[in-house]
Design a protein around this motif. Structure first.
Motif, PDB file in Angstrom:
ATOM      1  N   GLN A 136      13.802  -7.830 -24.542  1.00 44.14           N
ATOM      2  CA  GLN A 136      13.100  -6.390 -24.663  1.00 44.14           C
ATOM      3  C   GLN A 136      13.203  -5.882 -23.768  1.00 44.14           C
ATOM      4  OE1 GLN A 136      11.927  -9.323 -25.687  1.00 44.14           O
ATOM      5  NE2 GLN A 136       9.510  -9.336 -24.195  1.00 44.14           N
ATOM      6  N   ARG A 172      16.035  -5.486 -22.077  1.00 45.12           N
ATOM      7  CA  ARG A 172      17.720  -5.187 -21.927  1.00 45.12           C
ATOM      8  C   ARG A 172      18.091  -3.840 -23.049  1.00 45.12           C
ATOM      9  NH1 ARG A 172      20.210  -6.057 -17.290  1.00 45.12           N
ATOM     10  NH2 ARG A 172      21.927  -5.704 -18.701  1.00 45.12           N
ATOM     11  N   LYS A 173      19.626  -3.274 -22.681  1.00 50.83           N
ATOM     12  CA  LYS A 173      19.697  -2.277 -23.863  1.00 50.83           C
ATOM     13  C   LYS A 173      21.166  -2.731 -24.703  1.00 50.83           C
ATOM     14  CE  LYS A 173      21.463   1.568 -21.064  1.00 50.83           C
ATOM     15  NZ  LYS A 173      22.610   1.261 -21.289  1.00 50.83           N
ATOM     16  N   GLY A 216      22.774   1.329 -27.272  1.00 51.51           N
ATOM     17  CA  GLY A 216      21.760   2.045 -27.451  1.00 51.51           C
ATOM     18  C   GLY A 216      20.438   1.342 -27.452  1.00 51.51           C
ATOM     19  N   PHE A 217      19.946   0.569 -27.901  1.00 54.66           N
ATOM     20  CA  PHE A 217      18.906  -0.065 -28.724  1.00 54.66           C
ATOM     21  C   PHE A 217      18.115  -1.893 -27.902  1.00 54.66           C
ATOM     22  CE2 PHE A 217      21.350   1.519 -32.721  1.00 54.66           C
ATOM     23  CZ  PHE A 217      20.246   2.206 -33.401  1.00 54.66           C
ATOM     24  N   SER A 218      17.084  -1.168 -28.399  1.00 53.42           N
ATOM     25  CA  SER A 218      16.512  -2.419 -27.573  1.00 53.42           C
ATOM     26  C   SER A 218      15.125  -3.029 -28.655  1.00 53.42           C
ATOM     27  CB  SER A 218      16.040  -2.231 -26.084  1.00 53.42           C
ATOM     28  OG  SER A 218      15.319  -3.327 -25.213  1.00 53.42           O
ATOM     29  N   ARG A 247      14.108  -3.559 -33.716  1.00 48.50           N
ATOM     30  CA  ARG A 247      14.774  -3.231 -33.186  1.00 48.50           C
ATOM     31  C   ARG A 247      14.279  -1.550 -32.785  1.00 48.50           C
ATOM     32  NH1 ARG A 247      17.449  -4.531 -36.435  1.00 48.50           N
ATOM     33  NH2 ARG A 247      17.495  -2.470 -37.594  1.00 48.50           N
ATOM     34  N   ALA A 286      16.939   2.525 -27.749  1.00 48.16           N
ATOM     35  CA  ALA A 286      16.552   2.317 -25.649  1.00 48.16           C
ATOM     36  C   ALA A 286      16.115   3.620 -25.345  1.00 48.16           C
ATOM     37  CB  ALA A 286      17.681   1.701 -25.353  1.00 48.16           C
ATOM     38  N   LYS A 290      17.149   5.130 -22.222  1.00 47.21           N
ATOM     39  CA  LYS A 290      17.360   6.429 -22.127  1.00 47.21           C
ATOM     40  C   LYS A 290      18.427   6.916 -22.817  1.00 47.21           C
ATOM     41  CE  LYS A 290      19.106   3.855 -17.449  1.00 47.21           C
ATOM     42  NZ  LYS A 290      20.290   3.330 -17.145  1.00 47.21           N
ATOM     43  N   CYS A 300      16.218   2.257 -36.281  1.00 42.54           N
ATOM     44  CA  CYS A 300      15.682   1.327 -35.541  1.00 42.54           C
ATOM     45  C   CYS A 300      14.688   1.381 -36.477  1.00 42.54           C
ATOM     46  CB  CYS A 300      14.903   2.469 -34.379  1.00 42.54           C
ATOM     47  SG  CYS A 300      13.927   3.546 -34.956  1.00 42.54           S
TER      48      CYS A 300
END
Length: 407
Positions: free
Chosen positions: A258, A260-261, A264-266, A275, A278, A280, A322
């Motif tokens: 959680q 890290r990305k 585009g996902f974390s 899921r 992210a 950013k 997501c």
């Protein structure tokens, strides 16, 4: 996966490749036997260059280069000028490709800002070299994808790829040789990255890791911080000593998923990992929506909505994957406010605003009070009058897609 293992799981993130999980049933540090992989016989790949030069392959390559647009390279030729140039010079270019004498031009070095700060160096090949790279890429994806590293028997193709990599770069008017990597910006760059990092995939399989890698991004998941540090050092040695590649130390780390990305996902925290998008990626989405809606002053609302709908649908097609729909609901609400702001700016005068509100069913009294408000568009976008005049149903009928309903 048990709750305890989820809490203890650590992630190894490499800047050029993110992805990998240790198999659930194995002890830390153990490795599974080498995975068997089929090899390809290069004997049938001796005439790949002829396929590169085939008419239909050329047409498709030209179509993609023109669709990608992009800036001219060092010679100044644009993508719109390329078809006529090929029509006049293709016989000579084809002969150079088939004889192994084609010479690529140096790429033009440019820098663009990164979303997280700093600058990213890009190399812009000439449009002719982009066309050649695209023609090569189409054949490699179609014929050899996944197993072409060290298996292509056509020496002319290997020589061409080497020439494209060694063309050099021009910076501040001076041409310098390419000393490392593939310049980002050409069609072959992601394919060649995959070829090089295919050896990393095999090594991770040999060690028994489950992993995911996309181009030069990869994550490795293990059960503890200690195991993560050990695997990180081991894999870094393999990357630097065996593959002769550099690891971006600032982007590589051992951390909880959680934190890290990836693409585009974390992941969310708590007992059940989900899921999520992210932060950013959400910031970049909002920035782009702001750009589109702020341009409405110079465009009609129909044009603005058309551009906005294309962007939203594309973004939803990727990030709708997501598992946290509440974020999408909040973004939907925020987008509608942005669109109402855009309408309000289009109705530039108090008289125009009053007339538009009344025309859309707002009472004369409420319309007059709202049209005469001294508040800015963002504040007014939450008013009852504008909410009635530009209801969610109206915006949907006007072409505004939903991030939630369409995924």
């Amino acid at each position: 996966m048990s709750e305890e293992r989820q809490k203890n799981q650590e992630q190894l993130a490499f800047a050029f490749a993110e992805g990998s999980e240790a198999p659930p049933g194995e002890k830390e540090g153990t490795e599974a036997p080498m995975t068997r992989r089929e090899t390809e016989d290069p004997a049938g790949n001796q005439r790949v260059m002829e396929e590169v030069c085939e008419r239909e392959n050329r047409r498709e390559a030209l179509k993609r280069v023109r669709a990608n647009k992009g800036s001219p390279g060092l010679d100044g030729m644009t993508v719109d000028e390329l078809p006529e140039y090929l029509e006049q010079h293709w016989p000579a270019i084809r002969e150079q490709l088939l004889s192994g004498t084609y010479e690529a031009k140096p790429v033009k070095r440019v820098e663009i800002p990164k979303p997280e700060g700093g600058m990213r160096k890009l190399g812009i090949p000439t449009v002719l070299d982009r066309f050649v790279q695209q023609a090569v890429q189409l054949v490699l994806h179609d014929k050899l994808m996944g197993a072409i590293a060290k298996r292509v028997g056509d020496k002319r193709l290997l020589k061409l790829i080497r020439a494209l990599l060694n063309a050099g770069v021009m910076e501040n008017g001076l041409v310098s040789p390419s000393v490392e990597g593939t310049p980002q910006g050409g069609p072959l760059s992601p394919l060649l990255s995959n070829l090089v990092l295919d050896e990393l995939d095999r090594e991770l399989e040999r060690r028994g890791h489950r992993f995911v890698r996309y181009a030069d991004d990869s994550n490795i998941y293990v059960r503890s911080q200690r195991a993560g540090q050990r695997v990180m050092e081991s894999v870094k040695r393999f990357i630097t000593e065996k593959l002769k590649l550099k690891v971006n130390e600032s982007k590589s780390a051992v951390a909880k998923p959680q934190e890290r990305k990836f693409l585009g996902f974390s992941f969310t925290g708590g007992k059940e990992l989900k899921r999520k998008i992210a932060p950013k990626a959400i910031d970049r989405f909002k920035e782009r929506v702001r750009e589109i809606t702020q341009k409405s002053k110079g465009n009609s609302m129909e044009q603005t909505m058309e551009e906005l709908a294309r962007y939203i649908c594309g973004w939803r097609g990727y990030f709708g994957f997501c598992e946290t729909p509440s974020v999408l609901k909040r973004l939907d609400s925020w987008i509608r406010r942005r669109v109402r702001c855009a309408f309000w700016r289009q109705w530039t005068t108090g008289r125009k605003r009053y007339a538009e509100l009344v025309r859309r069913g707002v009472s004369a009294e409420a319309a007059a009070a709202t049209a005469g408000s001294r508040h800015g568009p963002w504040r007014v976008s939450q008013s009852r009058a504008l909410d009635r005049a530009l209801s969610n149903a109206y915006l949907t009928s006007f072409g505004l897609p939903s991030l939630v309903e369409g995924r």
